[in-house]
Design an enzyme around this catalytic site. Structure first.
Site, short mmCIF file in Angstrom:
data_model
loop_
_atom_site.label_atom_id
_atom_site.label_comp_id
_atom_site.label_asym_id
_atom_site.label_seq_id
_atom_site.Cartn_x
_atom_site.Cartn_y
_atom_site.Cartn_z
N HIS A 157 0.84 -1.20 0.00
CA HIS A 157 0.00 0.00 0.00
C HIS A 157 0.87 1.25 0.00
CE1 HIS A 157 -3.22 -2.77 1.22
NE2 HIS A 157 -4.05 -1.83 0.80
N LYS A 161 -0.40 4.73 4.65
CA LYS A 161 -1.25 3.77 5.37
C LYS A 161 -0.70 3.54 6.78
CE LYS A 161 -3.62 -0.66 4.92
NZ LYS A 161 -4.91 -0.10 5.39
N1 NAP Z 1 -12.43 -1.28 3.16
C1 NAP Z 1 -11.91 -0.77 2.04
O1 NAP Z 1 -12.29 -1.13 0.90
C2 NAP Z 1 -10.85 0.29 2.17
C3 NAP Z 1 -10.24 0.85 1.04
C4 NAP Z 1 -9.32 1.88 1.21
C5 NAP Z 1 -9.03 2.34 2.50
N2 NAP Z 1 -9.63 1.76 3.58
C6 NAP Z 1 -9.43 2.23 4.96
O2 NAP Z 1 -10.17 3.45 5.12
C7 NAP Z 1 -9.52 4.25 6.12
C8 NAP Z 1 -9.21 5.62 5.51
O3 NAP Z 1 -8.30 5.46 4.44
P1 NAP Z 1 -7.74 6.71 3.62
O4 NAP Z 1 -6.80 6.16 2.62
O5 NAP Z 1 -8.86 7.58 3.18
O6 NAP Z 1 -6.92 7.43 4.78
P2 NAP Z 1 -6.65 8.97 5.00
O7 NAP Z 1 -6.48 9.66 3.69
O8 NAP Z 1 -5.56 9.06 6.01
O9 NAP Z 1 -8.02 9.50 5.65
C9 NAP Z 1 -8.44 9.15 6.94
C10 NAP Z 1 -9.54 10.10 7.35
O10 NAP Z 1 -10.00 9.75 8.67
C11 NAP Z 1 -9.90 10.89 9.50
N3 NAP Z 1 -9.53 10.53 10.85
C12 NAP Z 1 -8.44 9.83 11.25
N4 NAP Z 1 -8.41 9.75 12.59
C13 NAP Z 1 -9.50 10.41 13.03
C14 NAP Z 1 -10.02 10.68 14.30
N5 NAP Z 1 -9.43 10.22 15.40
N6 NAP Z 1 -11.16 11.43 14.38
C15 NAP Z 1 -11.79 11.87 13.28
N7 NAP Z 1 -11.32 11.65 12.03
C16 NAP Z 1 -10.19 10.92 11.92
C17 NAP Z 1 -8.83 11.76 8.89
O11 NAP Z 1 -9.06 13.08 9.29
P3 NAP Z 1 -7.99 14.25 8.96
O12 NAP Z 1 -8.20 14.57 7.49
O13 NAP Z 1 -8.43 15.35 9.87
O14 NAP Z 1 -6.64 13.69 9.30
C18 NAP Z 1 -9.06 11.53 7.40
O15 NAP Z 1 -10.09 12.36 6.90
C19 NAP Z 1 -8.28 3.46 6.54
O16 NAP Z 1 -8.61 2.70 7.68
C20 NAP Z 1 -8.01 2.57 5.33
O17 NAP Z 1 -7.28 1.41 5.66
C21 NAP Z 1 -10.53 0.76 3.42
#
Ligand code: NAP
Length: 270
Positions: A157, A161
């Site tokens: 990834h 991540k």
């Molecule tokens: N299931 C699936 O198909 C799939 C696919 C892709 C990703 N994912 C998962 O989805 C999640 C997000 O991925 P991403 O790539 O979008 O990550 P990212 O770009 O880092 O975004 C994470 C988001 O969550 C917010 N966040 C993190 N900690 C928080 C907290 N304590 N309180 C409130 N908001 C919080 C962040 O806010 P800020 O902007 O303020 O930092 C950001 O908006 C991860 O767990 C990833 O592994 C899952």
């Protein structure tokens, strides 16, 4: 019929932007609110504009209570503590809650599943792509058919991540364990370093690579005497997961409260 009103949580993140675009592109759905942290740099900005669309007058907000008033569903790819809190709120309000967040502890997963028993319609998956759901089915069959082959799961990834192994790798590991009737927690080996000794038969190994902008690559390797089978999935674009999340919301409209996964959405558990 009025549009389904969708709250996107983790809206300022990479998946948040993809989810906002997917909701905007889906007939019968409207972006109702876009939740971010109170400390987020995008707080107050127009969520659609930030996601590369025309503005829709839905500013990023950190006010969860207000965001959920009048909402039908939450699409949440954020962080474990956020997802647990939202699942409880979804149960209190009888909402659909689609959770893509990975890295949840066993206790957090339990709390989320409880919300599904207390009134929410929860769909949680380590990967919302159709291809990965099918891959999991293939892995389960292959693990059962080649019962004495060593299984290793390798994932790569992007460098942002924060959890490892990925939720998808664990989901594929679970599929392999299910195929052999094993307990994944007992058989899983997470990375190797130093004098590890020879591989213990029956274990399922995980290796995680991080770098660049890789959206998500997963390979399940079955290694036997004189041959090796590799089952691989490569995600090219985050819209893949967002489209799956939107499809999960549509599916959940006609379901009773409960705790579901993507295999339920795709009818693979029937
Ligand atoms: N299931 C699936 O198909 C799939 C696919 C892709 C990703 N994912 C998962 O989805 C999640 C997000 O991925 P991403 O790539 O979008 O990550 P990212 O770009 O880092 O975004 C994470 C988001 O969550 C917010 N966040 C993190 N900690 C928080 C907290 N304590 N309180 C409130 N908001 C919080 C962040 O806010 P800020 O902007 O303020 O930092 C950001 O908006 C991860 O767990 C990833 O592994 C899952």
């Amino acid at each position: 019929m009025s549009d389904l009103k969708i709250v996107v949580a983790g809206a300022g993140g990479r998946m948040g932007a993809a989810n906002i675009r997917a909701v905007a592109a889906t007939p019968g759905m409207t972006l109702h609110a876009a939740l971010v942290r109170a400390s987020s740099t995008v707080l107050g900005k127009d969520a659609c504009l930030q996601a590369g669309l025309d503005p829709l007058d839905v500013p990023f907000s950190a006010d969860t209570e207000t965001a959920l008033i009048g909402a039908d569903a939450i699409i949440d790819f954020s962080a474990p503590l956020v997802s647990v809190d939202l699942a409880q709120k979804a149960a209190e309000r009888g909402l659909i809650h689609v959770i893509g967040t990975t890295g949840c502890s066993a206790a957090e997963d339990w709390a989320i599943a409880q919300a599904g028993h207390n009134g929410a319609r929860i769909i949680k998956a380590g990967n919302f792509s159709l291809g990965v759901s099918l891959l999991a089915g293939l892995v389960k069959k292959a693990a059962a058919a080649l019962a004495d082959y060593d299984i290793e799961i390798v994932e790569m990834h992007h460098n942002g991540k924060v959890d490892a192994p990925s939720g998808t790798a664990l989901m594929l590991g679970q599929a392999a364990a299910d195929g052999r009737g094993l307990d994944l927690a007992e058989q899983s080996v997470r990375g190797r370093d130093g004098q590890t000794g020879p591989r213990r038969a029956g274990t399922i190994g995980f290796a995680a690579l991080r770098g660049g902008t890789v959206v998500g690559d997963h390979s399940v390797i079955l290694a036997g005497p004189s041959e090796r089978i590799e089952l691989t999935h490569r995600a090219q674009d985050r819209s893949l997961f967002a489209n799956g999340a939107v499809r999960a919301v549509q599916w959940a409209q006609n379901q009773p409260p409960g705790f579901y996964d993507m295999a339920d959405v795709l009818g693979l558990n029937e």
